[in-house]
Motif scaffolding. Structure first.
Motif, mmCIF file in Angstrom:
data_model
loop_
_atom_site.group_PDB
_atom_site.id
_atom_site.type_symbol
_atom_site.label_atom_id
_atom_site.label_comp_id
_atom_site.label_asym_id
_atom_site.label_seq_id
_atom_site.Cartn_x
_atom_site.Cartn_y
_atom_site.Cartn_z
ATOM 1 N N GLU A 167 46.456 29.107 63.383
ATOM 2 C CA GLU A 167 46.038 29.250 64.636
ATOM 3 C C GLU A 167 44.506 28.529 64.691
ATOM 4 O OE1 GLU A 167 45.935 33.706 66.290
ATOM 5 O OE2 GLU A 167 47.007 33.670 64.415
ATOM 6 N N ARG A 168 44.050 28.774 63.511
ATOM 7 C CA ARG A 168 42.579 28.203 63.523
ATOM 8 C C ARG A 168 42.609 26.538 63.592
ATOM 9 N NH1 ARG A 168 41.417 32.446 59.847
ATOM 10 N NH2 ARG A 168 40.137 34.055 61.068
ATOM 11 N N LEU A 169 43.883 26.037 63.116
ATOM 12 C CA LEU A 169 43.990 24.615 63.302
ATOM 13 C C LEU A 169 44.489 24.062 64.623
ATOM 14 C CD1 LEU A 169 46.107 23.980 59.950
ATOM 15 C CD2 LEU A 169 43.610 23.284 60.597
ATOM 16 N N VAL A 170 44.925 24.884 65.274
ATOM 17 C CA VAL A 170 45.569 24.419 66.697
ATOM 18 C C VAL A 170 44.731 24.905 67.735
ATOM 19 C CG1 VAL A 170 47.366 24.420 68.124
ATOM 20 C CG2 VAL A 170 47.580 24.307 65.794
ATOM 21 N N VAL A 171 44.417 26.145 67.837
ATOM 22 C CA VAL A 171 43.847 26.770 69.335
ATOM 23 C C VAL A 171 42.406 26.377 69.604
ATOM 24 C CG1 VAL A 171 43.129 28.971 70.135
ATOM 25 C CG2 VAL A 171 45.200 29.023 69.040
ATOM 26 N N PRO A 172 41.635 26.009 68.834
ATOM 27 C CA PRO A 172 40.341 25.473 69.105
ATOM 28 C C PRO A 172 40.296 23.967 69.775
ATOM 29 C CG PRO A 172 39.983 26.294 66.984
ATOM 30 C CD PRO A 172 41.438 26.338 67.044
#
Length: 363
Positions: A167-172
């Motif tokens: 999630e931290r690789l994509v959502v930001p």
């Protein structure tokens, strides 16, 4: 040399936009008074048994009392309807409605929202997604904002909850692209429909304007229906505003890397008006530009370019309420994720093969 100038101009422009968004602080603020207008909270759900209970409880914990909650069960095959009915039995403000079969020329969420709007009684219509949690003052603060500025539409970009590394690789990337490319204050201050942004996770409408224009029906085949509606609002001479939620509403959009990649791929190209050349040019300038600079320019110019990139990530992270150290550290990997999302988005668009929750969504 022309390419160098273009790359540096784009870097400086993106940093300037990010700095403007940070300084202008386009966030939802508090209300100095309490309102009592009826607000219809409209929630389309499809296989949301793990999320909907948390949202409903947070709505019942609101300090705003005069609201109704209409939930449209859009063909769920899990326990979503049972969870919703349990809440409805304990609070008469909650109503659960079975959705009608999806017509051939509609996308699922757009049709669900259209059905909900026809049943709503409120002076204001608030569309929410099922995977959100709202803060105690959200409804009152939002009603104050829409009244104060005489808005037809207020949309909020929710604070994103991220748990896994995927999630931290994509959502930001969502806030990064938004705050890097669009001065959010211009959504309201400029009458030009080109300055349009919105998030379907929170759309608050003045009901009489919505019923008059039937905006979800107008965009019934649009994947990025939120942006399309904001453009229609502005094109019609009405007022719309998009703000950062400022902690008043949060959302965990996806639960892992592959779900996030697939989820963002259905919307990325639509956010560029389905222009493949436009998306490719953006990717070239954002990703290939720094590499080009590193290969062909001296260290001082490379340091300048990297400084702008790092500062942009810091400012956008602060504005979005995200972990700035992680976003800076993971920036190269996030750019790889962006490339993967772009490839998937273009593939889905060309093959018309995109699906979400078991339905084809390509228009």
């Amino acid at each position: 040399m022309v390419l160098f100038y273009i790359i540096f101009f784009f870097l400086i422009l993106r940093f300037t936009v990010t700095l403007f968004n940070y300084i202008s602080n386009p966030k939802l603020t508090g209300s100095p008074r309490q309102y009592h207008d009826l607000v219809s909270v409209l929630i389309p759900v499809r296989n949301e048994e793990k999320n909907i209970g948390r949202l409903l409880q947070s709505l019942l914990d609101q300090d705003y009392e005069n609201f109704e909650v209409l939930i449209l069960d859009d063909g769920s095959t899990d326990q979503t309807a049972i969870v919703c009915e349990t809440f409805a039995k304990h609070d008469p403000r909650i109503t659960v409605i079975p959705g009608k079969p999806l017509p051939a020329n509609w996308l699922g969420k757009n049709y669900a929202c259209h059905q909900l709007s026809g049943l709503a009684r409120g002076k204001y219509l608030l569309f929410l997604d099922a995977d959100e949690t709202v803060g105690a003052g959200l409804i009152n603060h939002s009603v104050h904002r829409i009244k104060l500025l005489r808005l037809s539409l207020l949309s909020l970009f929710t604070n994103q909850v991220m748990v896994t590394a995927g999630e931290r690789l994509v959502v930001p990337l969502m806030h990064f692209i938004l705050l890097n490319l669009l001065p959010l204050r211009l959504v309201r201050l400029s009458a030009n429909p080109a300055f349009a942004a919105a998030s379907g996770q929170f759309m608050l409408f003045e009901a009489s304007d919505y019923h008059r224009h039937q905006w979800h029906e107008q965009v019934k085949q649009q994947v990025a229906e939120d942006i399309a509606i904001m453009r229609l609002v502005k094109a019609g001479g009405l007022r719309g505003e998009a703000l950062l939620a400022n902690g008043h509403i949060s959302c965990r959009m996806y639960t892992g890397l592959f779900e996030a990649l697939n989820g963002f791929s259905k919307n990325l190209l639509a956010g560029f008006s389905n222009s493949i050349p436009g998306l490719l040019i953006y990717l070239m300038l954002v990703m290939a530009g720094p590499v080009f600079i590193a290969i062909y320019l001296d260290l001082s110019l490379l340091f300048f370019a990297l400084t702008l990139i790092v500062l942009s990530r810091i400012l956008s992270s602060l504005s979005a309420g995200q972990n700035l150290a992680l976003n800076v550290l993971l920036h190269p990997l996030q750019m790889v994720a962006l490339l993967v999302i772009a490839i998937l988005s273009i593939k889905h668009h060309l093959s018309r093969s995109a699906t979400w929750k078991g339905r084809k969504i390509a228009s």
